[in-house]
Design a protein around this motif. Structure first.
Motif, PDB file in Angstrom:
ATOM      1  N   GLU A  42      82.065 -12.937 -24.391  1.00 40.30           N
ATOM      2  CA  GLU A  42      81.604 -12.683 -23.033  1.00 40.30           C
ATOM      3  C   GLU A  42      80.124 -12.324 -23.053  1.00 40.30           C
ATOM      4  O   GLU A  42      79.654 -11.624 -23.970  1.00 40.30           O
ATOM      5  N   VAL A  43      79.411 -12.785 -22.020  1.00 41.79           N
ATOM      6  CA  VAL A  43      77.955 -12.647 -21.971  1.00 41.79           C
ATOM      7  C   VAL A  43      77.555 -12.012 -20.646  1.00 41.79           C
ATOM      8  O   VAL A  43      78.149 -12.301 -19.601  1.00 41.79           O
ATOM      9  N   LEU A  44      76.551 -11.155 -20.701  1.00 44.08           N
ATOM     10  CA  LEU A  44      75.874 -10.651 -19.505  1.00 44.08           C
ATOM     11  C   LEU A  44      74.504 -11.295 -19.463  1.00 44.08           C
ATOM     12  O   LEU A  44      73.680 -11.089 -20.352  1.00 44.08           O
ATOM     13  N   LEU A  45      74.252 -12.089 -18.421  1.00 50.69           N
ATOM     14  CA  LEU A  45      72.965 -12.756 -18.238  1.00 50.69           C
ATOM     15  C   LEU A  45      72.147 -11.945 -17.241  1.00 50.69           C
ATOM     16  O   LEU A  45      72.518 -11.838 -16.062  1.00 50.69           O
ATOM     17  N   VAL A  46      71.041 -11.387 -17.694  1.00 51.57           N
ATOM     18  CA  VAL A  46      70.152 -10.620 -16.825  1.00 51.57           C
ATOM     19  C   VAL A  46      69.068 -11.580 -16.342  1.00 51.57           C
ATOM     20  O   VAL A  46      67.954 -11.629 -16.865  1.00 51.57           O
ATOM     21  N   GLY A  47      69.400 -12.355 -15.345  1.00 58.51           N
ATOM     22  CA  GLY A  47      68.494 -13.370 -14.841  1.00 58.51           C
ATOM     23  C   GLY A  47      69.269 -14.371 -14.013  1.00 58.51           C
ATOM     24  O   GLY A  47      70.459 -14.188 -13.720  1.00 58.51           O
ATOM     25  N   GLN A  48      68.606 -15.457 -13.660  1.00 62.10           N
ATOM     26  CA  GLN A  48      69.199 -16.451 -12.775  1.00 62.10           C
ATOM     27  C   GLN A  48      69.959 -17.497 -13.583  1.00 62.10           C
ATOM     28  O   GLN A  48      69.427 -18.060 -14.540  1.00 62.10           O
ATOM     29  N   LEU A  49      71.210 -17.752 -13.191  1.00 62.93           N
ATOM     30  CA  LEU A  49      71.994 -18.806 -13.825  1.00 62.93           C
ATOM     31  C   LEU A  49      71.544 -20.162 -13.294  1.00 62.93           C
ATOM     32  O   LEU A  49      71.433 -20.372 -12.092  1.00 62.93           O
ATOM     33  N   THR A  50      71.279 -21.091 -14.198  1.00 63.62           N
ATOM     34  CA  THR A  50      70.861 -22.446 -13.848  1.00 63.62           C
ATOM     35  C   THR A  50      71.821 -23.437 -14.503  1.00 63.62           C
ATOM     36  O   THR A  50      72.569 -23.081 -15.429  1.00 63.62           O
ATOM     37  N   PRO A  51      71.845 -24.697 -14.053  1.00 66.30           N
ATOM     38  CA  PRO A  51      72.715 -25.680 -14.713  1.00 66.30           C
ATOM     39  C   PRO A  51      72.430 -25.821 -16.209  1.00 66.30           C
ATOM     40  O   PRO A  51      73.362 -25.977 -16.997  1.00 66.30           O
ATOM     41  N   GLY A  52      71.151 -25.778 -16.603  1.00 63.26           N
ATOM     42  CA  GLY A  52      70.845 -25.890 -18.025  1.00 63.26           C
ATOM     43  C   GLY A  52      71.407 -24.735 -18.823  1.00 63.26           C
ATOM     44  O   GLY A  52      71.975 -24.924 -19.913  1.00 63.26           O
ATOM     45  N   ARG A  53      71.263 -23.530 -18.326  1.00 62.52           N
ATOM     46  CA  ARG A  53      71.808 -22.367 -19.016  1.00 62.52           C
ATOM     47  C   ARG A  53      73.334 -22.392 -19.016  1.00 62.52           C
ATOM     48  O   ARG A  53      73.981 -22.011 -20.002  1.00 62.52           O
ATOM     49  N   ALA A  54      73.925 -22.845 -17.905  1.00 62.10           N
ATOM     50  CA  ALA A  54      75.378 -22.935 -17.838  1.00 62.10           C
ATOM     51  C   ALA A  54      75.909 -23.950 -18.846  1.00 62.10           C
ATOM     52  O   ALA A  54      76.941 -23.725 -19.500  1.00 62.10           O
ATOM     53  N   PHE A  55      75.220 -25.090 -19.001  1.00 63.01           N
ATOM     54  CA  PHE A  55      75.665 -26.117 -19.943  1.00 63.01           C
ATOM     55  C   PHE A  55      75.685 -25.566 -21.364  1.00 63.01           C
ATOM     56  O   PHE A  55      76.650 -25.784 -22.115  1.00 63.01           O
ATOM     57  N   LEU A  56      74.637 -24.869 -21.755  1.00 63.60           N
ATOM     58  CA  LEU A  56      74.585 -24.325 -23.114  1.00 63.60           C
ATOM     59  C   LEU A  56      75.707 -23.322 -23.352  1.00 63.60           C
ATOM     60  O   LEU A  56      76.345 -23.328 -24.406  1.00 63.60           O
ATOM     61  N   MET A  57      75.944 -22.455 -22.379  1.00 68.80           N
ATOM     62  CA  MET A  57      76.979 -21.442 -22.586  1.00 68.80           C
ATOM     63  C   MET A  57      78.375 -22.040 -22.517  1.00 68.80           C
ATOM     64  O   MET A  57      79.280 -21.597 -23.219  1.00 68.80           O
ATOM     65  N   ASN A  58      78.569 -23.061 -21.687  1.00 67.91           N
ATOM     66  CA  ASN A  58      79.887 -23.703 -21.632  1.00 67.91           C
ATOM     67  C   ASN A  58      80.225 -24.421 -22.922  1.00 67.91           C
ATOM     68  O   ASN A  58      81.406 -24.591 -23.255  1.00 67.91           O
ATOM     69  N   THR A  59      79.207 -24.857 -23.659  1.00 64.25           N
ATOM     70  CA  THR A  59      79.433 -25.600 -24.906  1.00 64.25           C
ATOM     71  C   THR A  59      79.268 -24.729 -26.144  1.00 64.25           C
ATOM     72  O   THR A  59      79.242 -25.257 -27.254  1.00 64.25           O
ATOM     73  N   SER A  60      79.130 -23.421 -25.957  1.00 63.42           N
ATOM     74  CA  SER A  60      78.904 -22.520 -27.102  1.00 63.42           C
ATOM     75  C   SER A  60      80.022 -21.519 -27.297  1.00 63.42           C
ATOM     76  O   SER A  60      79.846 -20.538 -28.013  1.00 63.42           O
ATOM     77  N   GLY A  61      81.134 -21.719 -26.642  1.00 63.23           N
ATOM     78  CA  GLY A  61      82.259 -20.814 -26.819  1.00 63.23           C
ATOM     79  C   GLY A  61      82.260 -19.614 -25.910  1.00 63.23           C
ATOM     80  O   GLY A  61      83.049 -18.685 -26.124  1.00 63.23           O
ATOM     81  N   VAL A  62      81.405 -19.581 -24.896  1.00 61.29           N
ATOM     82  CA  VAL A  62      81.353 -18.447 -23.967  1.00 61.29           C
ATOM     83  C   VAL A  62      82.524 -18.564 -22.991  1.00 61.29           C
ATOM     84  O   VAL A  62      82.728 -19.620 -22.366  1.00 61.29           O
ATOM     85  N   THR A  63      83.286 -17.505 -22.840  1.00 56.97           N
ATOM     86  CA  THR A  63      84.439 -17.512 -21.943  1.00 56.97           C
ATOM     87  C   THR A  63      84.133 -16.871 -20.590  1.00 56.97           C
ATOM     88  O   THR A  63      84.833 -17.140 -19.615  1.00 56.97           O
ATOM     89  N   ARG A  64      83.121 -16.027 -20.520  1.00 56.49           N
ATOM     90  CA  ARG A  64      82.800 -15.354 -19.248  1.00 56.49           C
ATOM     91  C   ARG A  64      81.314 -15.014 -19.244  1.00 56.49           C
ATOM     92  O   ARG A  64      80.773 -14.553 -20.262  1.00 56.49           O
ATOM     93  N   VAL A  65      80.665 -15.227 -18.102  1.00 59.08           N
ATOM     94  CA  VAL A  65      79.249 -14.905 -17.943  1.00 59.08           C
ATOM     95  C   VAL A  65      79.084 -14.129 -16.643  1.00 59.08           C
ATOM     96  O   VAL A  65      79.242 -14.688 -15.548  1.00 59.08           O
ATOM     97  N   ASP A  66      78.785 -12.859 -16.750  1.00 60.27           N
ATOM     98  CA  ASP A  66      78.405 -12.057 -15.584  1.00 60.27           C
ATOM     99  C   ASP A  66      76.895 -12.125 -15.435  1.00 60.27           C
ATOM    100  O   ASP A  66      76.159 -12.199 -16.432  1.00 60.27           O
ATOM    101  N   ARG A  67      76.424 -12.057 -14.180  1.00 60.60           N
ATOM    102  CA  ARG A  67      74.994 -12.168 -13.903  1.00 60.60           C
ATOM    103  C   ARG A  67      74.528 -10.978 -13.086  1.00 60.60           C
ATOM    104  O   ARG A  67      75.243 -10.504 -12.196  1.00 60.60           O
TER     105      ARG A  67
END
Length: 792
Positions: A414-439
């Motif tokens: 699980e990841v906490l993103l302190v910033g704006q979620l973008t499609p590019g950032r979402a793609f990397l996290m979706n393909t890196s084993g991240v199960t949850r991203v809070d922003r």
């Protein structure tokens, strides 16, 4: 003297309590203004209390010394504030102690006689005037500050300039009232406050450039031989501040000057405190409109509470001015359209207009940049990267995700993103084993709307599981160990942040990126920082916690943690207001690399850090129309150091990244001699250096050695995820296909073109190489020439 000292203490406190990025980890991208406004509300409340308890500070005298003292306090405390990169200013607690001693001393003094013993009842109206003027000025000052670079020094500069203009207004227009009766002075206080509404309306129009010609922004700048390209410098900011704040400053200064009793003066400060508290609580969505209505309410309030002190003409005048304030509120209700003309950073290529939203968090602009990537600007600060910086942002996020242990990545984390979620950032996290991203971030209330617009039209990329949470909620979850990784992406632009103390939570890795274009060379930084480069253009560093760091050279393909070294003496924000933005960035990057070079003198990193320091020191201002490769300077001393650093069979990840960037620059410059001189030696040392082989293949093609180029390109495989590497590889194969066709190898060219088209069916250049373009056929609707006509 009492009023001067009190004003000085108030100015120190007002500017000294503001928050800047990096106060905490969750405020590193941007500091929320709620805490700053709440602190200023408290300071103004203390000022109101001090004036109410004083015996001789006011005593019927004009308040211009208070305004002038406040201007001095703001400048003394605020102008050099960014030179103290960490910690709170020592002047704030000292000013609080001095304010308490000032009130105690004043209470012991004998009261001086007031001009009249019976107050005329203008204090309630003064309370409304203080609140209304503050509500009008807050959004006006915000717009003015968008013409600067976003530093705290600029906020102090504009604040002190406004107070100085208010002092001049009080001296110039309040002089005839000094000898007037007390009730006339109090009436003038209300009149001047009511005039602030139309003054603010004219100022809004002037900043939009739609007011009368003498007040239009463009014409006003032309008078001082200034233009939009100089935005971010104090010269332009000062001119815009005078244009936008002159009239409201004069009316506000006259109100303070004409407040003859301490009750009226304390009511003005109390009203301003209430307005700041309302803004901090976000209870006012349109402060300019509400401020005009509050000012309009001051007229009937004065008529009711001071009717015994008012004569017929005074009552009519207050009624007319109250009506004018109400009428002013109507167009001010739509003056948020001023924010529909955003002040944008200068760009080489114009971008299409995008969606613009304005709220208490600031001015958000979402626009589609080149390559289909959406860029988000918050008050000129890039919180979602543009096309040019998307690759660097992806590289930083990939480095942060790679720090999570392999076992956690396999099971999901699980990841906490302190910033704006973008499609590019979402793609990397979706393909890196991240199960949850809070922003979360200071603009968390606007994140959902921004994400909706950023992901609009995205069919293959969806936001990961998670939610947008307030910073307070995120902080509690982080302390409870709810996250395996906390990532703070770097933002471009804005004030230089502090280096926050990172939380130490067992099982949680924290990676906070900071753009090296900010002044970091003089900062107190953690002992070790993670360093990366965007080619050889824009370095960045990350503060890291949750890992065991050391200063040994990184293993092959592992991130490099460098010792930050001691702060160095380098030009800092003292020069911020007198440089162009690109010059500030170059100076900051050069100073940071010089600091690393000093930290690693006589060490295994010596050659690399010395080469980077020499490279960034050699950069100069180039044509704004040149691309990044052409605008980069390559000097032999830097390349010699970097070549020595790269002469290893298994280089570390950062060294390979540096030479990928150098090869990219040499390719962009089409410097065949430089490629043979600097790239070829390393290609013999390193295994599987794709960028180097592509550069050598392009040099072979420039030298008309088609067979050598084909042999180099044959074993190389890239994907679009490789970004710049893939672009160069595709361009090299296109050139090779054209060379094979020209050399008579039609089959070889055909096979290469078909391979390119399988990767990108819309590649027009590849289609052009596949077959000759048929001649254009004549349009059918053209009739043949009639007999006797010349068809030539």
């Amino acid at each position: 003297m009492n009023r001067l000292v009190l004003g000085f203490l108030c100015g120190v406190l007002a500017i000294g309590v503001r928050r800047v990025p990096g106060e905490t980890l969750l405020e590193l991208p941007r500091a929320g203004d709620g805490a700053t406004l709440a602190a200023r509300a408290a300071i103004l409340g203390l000022v109101a209390l001090a004036l109410a308890l004083s015996k001789r500070t006011w005593s019927g005298r004009p308040g211009t010394p208070l305004l002038f003292g406040a201007a001095l306090g703001v400048w003394v405390e605020g102008l050099p504030v960014d030179l103290r990169f960490n910690g709170t200013s020592a002047m704030v607690p000292l000013a609080l102690v001095a304010l308490a001693l000032f009130v105690l001393r004043d209470r012991r003094a004998e009261a001086e006689p007031a001009p009249e013993t019976n107050p005329p009842g203008f204090a309630p109206a003064a309370l409304l005037i203080g609140a209304g003027v503050t509500l009008l000025l807050d959004p006006l000052v915000r717009v003015v500050l968008r013409f600067g670079a976003g530093t705290g020094m600029e906020a102090a500069f504009v604040g002190g300039l406004f107070l100085l203009l208010a002092t001049f207004g009080g001296l110039a227009f309040g002089a005839p009232l000094r000898a007037a009766r007390d009730r006339a002075g109090s009436l003038a206080m209300v009149v001047a406050g009511l005039l602030t509404a139309p003054a603010a309306l004219l100022s809004w129009g002037a900043l939009r450039g739609q007011a009368i010609p003498p007040l239009a922004r463009r014409e006003f700048l032309d008078r001082f031989d200034l233009d939009r390209s100089l935005e971010g410098q104090l010269s332009v900011l000062g001119v815009v501040a005078v244009l936008g704040l002159l009239l409201p400053a004069f009316t506000a200064g006259l109100s303070v000057t004409c407040a003859r009793r301490r009750g009226e003066a304390s009511s003005l400060a109390g009203g301003a405190a209430i307005a700041c508290a309302l803004l901090a609580l976000r209870w006012v969505e349109q402060p300019w409109f509400v401020g005009a209505l509050v000012l309009a309410a001051a007229a009937p309030c004065a008529l009711v509470n001071a009717r015994a002190a008012l004569k017929g003409r005074s009552r009519v005048a207050l009624g007319v001015l109250g009506l004018i304030a109400v009428l002013t509120a109507l167009p001010l209700r739509h003056m948020h359209t001023l924010d529909r003309s955003p002040v944008l950073p200068w760009e080489r290529f114009p971008s299409p207009p995008g969606h613009l939203e304005v709220n208490r968090d600031g001015q958000f602009l979402v626009r589609r940049a080149r390559g289909g990537i959406a860029q988000v600007l918050l008050d000129r600060v890039e919180i979602a990267p543009s096309h040019e910086r998307a690759a660097a942002d992806a590289k930083r996020l990939e480095l942060a995700l790679g720090l999570v242990p392999a076992a956690a990545r396999a099971d999901g984390f699980e990841v906490l993103l302190v910033g704006q979620l973008t499609p590019g950032r979402a793609f990397l996290m979706n393909t890196s084993g991240v199960t949850r991203v809070d922003r979360t971030a200071a603009w968390w209330r606007t994140m959902d709307d921004l994400e909706t617009r950023l992901f609009q039209g995205q069919t293959e990329i969806t936001p990961p599981v998670g939610e947008v949470v307030a910073p307070g909620v995120a902080e509690k979850r982080l302390a409870a160990g709810a996250y395996d990784l906390v990532v703070v992406p770097a933002v471009k632009g804005g004030p230089p942040p502090r280096a926050p103390r990172l939380p130490e939570v067992e099982g949680t890795i924290v990676v906070a990126w900071i753009d090296a274009s900010l002044d970091l060379a003089q900062r107190r930084l953690p002992e070790y920082v993670l360093v990366t480069l965007d080619g050889m253009h824009e370095p960045a560093l990350a503060l890291v916690s949750g890992l065991e760091l050391d200063e040994q050279p990184a293993a092959p393909d592992m991130p490099a943690f460098w010792r930050s070294g001691a702060p160095i003496d380098a030009p800092g924000v003292r020069e911020y207001g007198f440089e162009r933005g690109e010059d500030r960035d170059r100076r900051a990057r050069s100073a940071l690399m010089r600091r690393f070079a000093q930290a690693y003198d006589n060490s295994p990193w010596e050659e690399l850090t010395a080469g980077l320091a020499a490279h960034f020191e050699a950069q100069v201002r180039s044509s704004p129309w040149a691309d990044r490769a052409v605008g980069s300077e390559l000097v032999e001393p830097a390349l010699t150091h970097l070549l020595a650093a790269g002469a290893r069979a298994q280089p570390d990840r950062l060294t390979r990244e540096v030479w990928d960037g150098l090869a990219d620059i040499l390719i962009g410059k089409r410097d065949v001699e430089g490629i043979w001189r600097w790239v070829e030696p390393l290609a013999g040392f390193w295994d599987d250096w794709k960028m180097g082989e592509i550069a050598l293949a392009l040099a072979d093609l420039e030298s008309l050695d088609v067979e050598a180029a084909a042999a180099r390109l044959a074993p190389i495989e890239t994907t679009p995820a490789d970004l710049e590497l893939y672009d160069h590889h595709r361009r090299a194969r296109l050139k090779l296909a054209a060379a094979l066709r020209d050399a008579g190898d039609a089959q070889g060219a055909q096979d290469l073109v078909e391979e390119l088209l399988r990767e990108d069916p819309e590649n027009r250049r590849a289609w052009g190489l596949l077959a000759p373009v048929p001649p254009e056929e004549p349009e059918e609707h053209l009739a043949p020439p009639e007999d006797g006509q010349d068809d030539g």
